[in-house]
Design a protein around this motif. Structure first.
Motif, mmCIF file in Angstrom:
data_model
loop_
_atom_site.group_PDB
_atom_site.id
_atom_site.type_symbol
_atom_site.label_atom_id
_atom_site.label_comp_id
_atom_site.label_asym_id
_atom_site.label_seq_id
_atom_site.Cartn_x
_atom_site.Cartn_y
_atom_site.Cartn_z
ATOM 1 N N ARG A 318 8.293 13.331 17.315
ATOM 2 C CA ARG A 318 8.678 14.219 15.987
ATOM 3 C C ARG A 318 9.882 15.088 16.072
ATOM 4 N NH1 ARG A 318 5.145 16.821 11.504
ATOM 5 N NH2 ARG A 318 4.446 15.188 10.950
ATOM 6 N N ARG A 319 9.431 16.127 17.282
ATOM 7 C CA ARG A 319 11.088 17.377 17.770
ATOM 8 C C ARG A 319 11.864 16.671 18.263
ATOM 9 N NH1 ARG A 319 5.583 20.546 18.420
ATOM 10 N NH2 ARG A 319 5.138 19.546 20.676
ATOM 11 N N LYS A 320 11.945 15.797 19.048
ATOM 12 C CA LYS A 320 12.963 14.819 19.906
ATOM 13 C C LYS A 320 13.615 13.928 18.979
ATOM 14 C CE LYS A 320 10.551 14.384 24.705
ATOM 15 N NZ LYS A 320 9.916 13.124 25.419
ATOM 16 N N ARG A 321 12.482 13.533 18.220
ATOM 17 C CA ARG A 321 13.532 13.542 16.935
ATOM 18 C C ARG A 321 14.712 13.867 15.870
ATOM 19 N NH1 ARG A 321 9.882 11.426 11.895
ATOM 20 N NH2 ARG A 321 10.641 13.645 11.213
ATOM 21 N N ARG A 322 14.100 14.743 15.763
ATOM 22 C CA ARG A 322 14.648 16.015 14.767
ATOM 23 C C ARG A 322 15.815 16.068 15.931
ATOM 24 N NH1 ARG A 322 9.297 18.721 11.714
ATOM 25 N NH2 ARG A 322 9.002 17.523 10.478
ATOM 26 N N ARG A 323 15.502 16.775 17.046
ATOM 27 C CA ARG A 323 16.977 17.088 17.897
ATOM 28 C C ARG A 323 17.483 15.939 18.183
ATOM 29 N NH1 ARG A 323 13.189 19.798 21.403
ATOM 30 N NH2 ARG A 323 12.392 17.704 22.396
ATOM 31 N N ALA A 324 17.505 14.620 17.802
ATOM 32 C CA ALA A 324 18.526 13.683 17.904
ATOM 33 C C ALA A 324 19.332 13.972 16.787
ATOM 34 C CB ALA A 324 17.809 12.324 18.085
ATOM 35 N N GLU A 325 18.491 13.404 15.392
ATOM 36 C CA GLU A 325 19.311 13.545 14.224
ATOM 37 C C GLU A 325 20.284 15.223 13.706
ATOM 38 O OE1 GLU A 325 17.928 13.211 9.612
ATOM 39 O OE2 GLU A 325 16.714 13.138 11.220
ATOM 40 N N ARG A 326 19.446 15.875 14.488
ATOM 41 C CA ARG A 326 20.431 17.087 14.527
ATOM 42 C C ARG A 326 21.991 16.409 15.610
ATOM 43 N NH1 ARG A 326 15.639 20.601 14.410
ATOM 44 N NH2 ARG A 326 16.190 21.092 16.405
ATOM 45 N N ALA A 327 21.496 16.282 16.594
ATOM 46 C CA ALA A 327 22.543 15.878 17.333
ATOM 47 C C ALA A 327 23.704 14.535 17.021
ATOM 48 C CB ALA A 327 22.203 15.302 18.708
ATOM 49 N N TRP A 328 23.161 13.137 15.881
ATOM 50 C CA TRP A 328 23.733 12.557 15.238
ATOM 51 C C TRP A 328 24.416 13.281 14.313
ATOM 52 C CZ3 TRP A 328 21.368 10.062 11.150
ATOM 53 C CH2 TRP A 328 22.633 9.097 10.758
ATOM 54 N N ARG A 329 24.246 13.498 13.471
ATOM 55 C CA ARG A 329 25.153 14.545 12.425
ATOM 56 C C ARG A 329 26.416 14.793 12.384
ATOM 57 N NH1 ARG A 329 22.164 12.473 8.110
ATOM 58 N NH2 ARG A 329 20.275 11.974 8.581
ATOM 59 N N SER A 330 25.786 16.209 13.856
ATOM 60 C CA SER A 330 26.887 16.870 14.500
ATOM 61 C C SER A 330 27.818 16.146 15.136
ATOM 62 C CB SER A 330 26.048 18.076 14.828
ATOM 63 O OG SER A 330 25.502 17.809 15.485
ATOM 64 N N GLY A 331 27.483 14.900 14.911
ATOM 65 C CA GLY A 331 29.031 14.426 15.987
ATOM 66 C C GLY A 331 28.492 14.914 17.291
ATOM 67 N N LYS A 332 27.768 15.379 18.179
ATOM 68 C CA LYS A 332 26.914 15.216 19.713
ATOM 69 C C LYS A 332 26.016 14.340 19.726
ATOM 70 C CE LYS A 332 27.525 20.736 18.570
ATOM 71 N NZ LYS A 332 27.548 21.631 18.675
ATOM 72 N N GLY A 333 26.194 12.956 19.322
ATOM 73 C CA GLY A 333 25.229 12.406 19.863
ATOM 74 C C GLY A 333 25.089 10.971 18.879
ATOM 75 N N LEU A 334 24.154 9.822 19.380
ATOM 76 C CA LEU A 334 24.646 8.935 19.040
ATOM 77 C C LEU A 334 23.493 8.636 17.739
ATOM 78 C CD1 LEU A 334 24.599 7.111 22.600
ATOM 79 C CD2 LEU A 334 26.243 7.535 21.022
ATOM 80 N N LYS A 335 24.212 7.723 16.882
ATOM 81 C CA LYS A 335 23.157 7.172 15.884
ATOM 82 C C LYS A 335 22.164 6.123 16.718
ATOM 83 C CE LYS A 335 22.418 4.928 11.633
ATOM 84 N NZ LYS A 335 23.223 4.616 10.631
ATOM 85 N N SER A 336 21.765 5.582 17.582
ATOM 86 C CA SER A 336 21.256 4.250 18.453
ATOM 87 C C SER A 336 20.051 5.610 18.882
ATOM 88 C CB SER A 336 21.804 3.694 19.618
ATOM 89 O OG SER A 336 22.805 3.901 20.185
ATOM 90 N N ALA A 337 20.440 6.616 19.039
ATOM 91 C CA ALA A 337 19.383 7.346 20.088
ATOM 92 C C ALA A 337 18.601 7.762 19.194
ATOM 93 C CB ALA A 337 20.012 8.204 20.901
ATOM 94 N N TYR A 338 18.441 8.543 17.906
ATOM 95 C CA TYR A 338 18.145 8.689 16.918
ATOM 96 C C TYR A 338 16.905 7.562 16.444
ATOM 97 C CZ TYR A 338 16.515 9.169 12.366
ATOM 98 O OH TYR A 338 16.116 9.598 10.192
ATOM 99 N N VAL A 339 18.081 6.426 16.733
ATOM 100 C CA VAL A 339 17.144 5.674 15.196
ATOM 101 C C VAL A 339 15.939 4.724 16.571
ATOM 102 C CG1 VAL A 339 17.547 3.023 14.632
ATOM 103 C CG2 VAL A 339 18.997 4.578 14.076
ATOM 104 N N GLY A 340 16.033 4.589 18.110
ATOM 105 C CA GLY A 340 14.920 4.481 19.031
ATOM 106 C C GLY A 340 13.515 5.518 18.661
ATOM 107 N N LEU A 341 14.061 7.261 18.715
ATOM 108 C CA LEU A 341 12.787 7.932 18.643
ATOM 109 C C LEU A 341 12.404 7.733 16.358
ATOM 110 C CD1 LEU A 341 14.640 10.927 20.214
ATOM 111 C CD2 LEU A 341 13.009 9.172 20.592
ATOM 112 N N ARG A 342 13.125 7.652 15.782
ATOM 113 C CA ARG A 342 12.529 7.629 14.894
ATOM 114 C C ARG A 342 11.661 6.128 14.318
ATOM 115 N NH1 ARG A 342 16.643 4.572 10.596
ATOM 116 N NH2 ARG A 342 15.412 2.804 11.428
ATOM 117 N N ASP A 343 12.057 5.226 15.300
ATOM 118 C CA ASP A 343 11.328 3.711 15.360
ATOM 119 C C ASP A 343 9.868 3.799 16.434
ATOM 120 O OD1 ASP A 343 13.089 2.902 13.823
ATOM 121 O OD2 ASP A 343 14.136 1.451 14.953
ATOM 122 N N LYS A 344 10.236 4.441 17.127
ATOM 123 C CA LYS A 344 8.885 5.098 18.130
ATOM 124 C C LYS A 344 8.025 5.790 17.175
ATOM 125 C CE LYS A 344 8.208 6.835 22.537
ATOM 126 N NZ LYS A 344 8.484 7.747 23.407
#
Length: 415
Positions: A318-344
């Motif tokens: 969950r912590r990794k997913r939240r970090r990935a979501e914050r990175a995606w929303r701020s433009g510093k990460g990929l949405k695919s990384a967040y979606v993968g952790l969300r589905d996991k």
């Protein structure tokens, strides 16, 4: 006390039944207290799914579509908030509506939540914008006679980003007739564009609202999450579920004194003629006695864990997913990384929840009473109340009931 609540409004979740984990996790991440949901796909018999939602620490008021599949609207809210549903709302053909009164310390400060879903024109539902506005005017006329400051939110499927079009203009004029305002900023609320999820209320309530923000949904919903802060006078204290735990505060243990006591105990006297069982017993008794003396158990009330299947492994995902979501929303990460952790997370959560309930039911296999309690709680069945009244009359009624059953069975066999 004046508290601040975030009213989250989900535009067309499209099946809360299949996205429960994602929606509830997303609402918790956004720190929402009240959520207006459209297209829940819930049915009247979905008590198991409603109980699953409650296991995340939320309450739900559901208004399913009765005559055909899909649709359905609901309020999701925290237990410390008092919502009183109005079950006598007039039914309309062109839109679905439900009301709930947010009770306050004074009646004049109460807020009437109104959840609205107007489905788009289709071959199966041939209801135009003109037909909707006619029925909506009738509803607003009825709403104006009720107590509580009205706050209407939902999916209206009218494009307010086109202010010069006929039906947005008609809607604005209709709202003005009832001293209501369209508060939603003209920003996209759908992944294909368009301001079709609206917030309608009075000028008085608008002054008590914080800025309205629109967040891309962390689930697979095609609508975005609209949320804002709303100040109101709470008339109910937060309802907390507590449990009693026992623990030892090892930080207060004086290691030097404990070491001396251990040296003077029978474990260090050089007499080791014990059998294995005697040695284990002596070890447990002496150490337990020393711990009770130098570091006694302390009782403490703690908040009960409403989702005990969420362990440290899941929390880490969950912590990794939240970090990935914050990175995606701020433009510093990929949405695919967040979606993968969300589905996991959702997959792991499902398996762990399933294992938790399987082990819980298995542990009660020899205790029928405990087993029935767990199954009823899991299925969301209400507790059956025992007969009340004069004990002799209750006993006579039970006797007459079962005697009649036996006589009816015998009579049917003879015939």
């Amino acid at each position: 006390a004046v508290v601040s609540t975030q009213s989250g409004h989900y535009g067309r979740v499209r099946s809360l039944v299949n996205k429960t984990v994602g929606v509830m996790e997303h609402l918790n991440d956004q720190k929402c207290d009240v959520c207006f949901v459209q297209e829940t796909f819930l049915k009247e018999a979905d008590s198991v799914k409603i109980q699953e939602i409650k296991s995340y620490g939320w309450e739900i008021l559901s208004n399913p579509r009765k005559h055909r599949g899909g649709g359905g609207i609901a309020f999701l809210y925290r237990p410390e908030i008092t919502l009183k549903v109005n079950e006598k709302v007039t039914k309309y053909k062109t839109f679905q509506v439900m009301e709930a009164l947010l009770q306050s310390e004074t009646e004049t400060d109460s807020i009437r939540f109104v959840n609205i879903y107007r489905p788009p024109y289709t071959k199966k539902a041939r209801y135009t914008e003109c037909m909707f506005l006619e029925e909506f005017e009738s509803y607003l006329d009825d709403l104006s006679t009720k107590t509580g400051i009205p706050l209407l939110m939902g999916d209206f499927n009218i494009h307010m980003e086109r202010p010069n079009d006929l039906y947005p203009m008609k809607l604005v004029r209709l709202l003005q007739d009832y001293d209501l305002y369209q508060i939603m900023p003209i920003v996209p609320t759908h992944e294909q564009g368009g301001t079709i999820d609206l917030i309608l209320s009075t000028e008085n309530l608008r002054s008590r609202m914080g800025p309205v923000s629109v967040t891309k949904s962390g689930t697979s919903s095609d609508h975005f999450l609209v949320h804002f802060d709303l100040e109101y006078h709470c008339c109910k204290k937060p309802k907390m579920i507590w449990k009693k735990v026992n623990y030892r505060n090892f930080k207060d243990l004086d290691k030097n004194i404990f070491r001396e006591s251990l040296k003077n105990s029978s474990l260090c006297q050089g007499n080791f003629d014990w059998s294995l069982d005697e040695a284990v017993t002596q070890y447990n008794e002496v150490l337990s006695s020393l711990m009770d003396t130098h570091c006694p158990e302390v009782d403490r009330k703690v908040k009960a864990n409403e989702t005990p299947w969420i362990d440290e492994e899941l929390r880490e995902v969950r912590r990794k997913r939240r970090r990935a979501e914050r990175a995606w929303r701020s433009g510093k990460g990929l949405k695919s990384a967040y979606v993968g952790l969300r589905d996991k997370f959702q997959g792991m959560e499902f398996e762990k929840r399933k294992g938790y309930y399987r082990n819980s039911i298995t542990a009660s296999s020899g205790d029928i009473k405990s087993l029935y309690k767990k199954v009823n709680r899991l299925l969301g069945n209400s507790q059956t109340s025992m007969p009340s009244g004069n004990p002799k009359e209750v006993a006579d009624d039970l006797k007459a009931f079962f005697s009649g059953k036996v006589e009816n069975i015998r009579s049917s066999i003879e015939n």
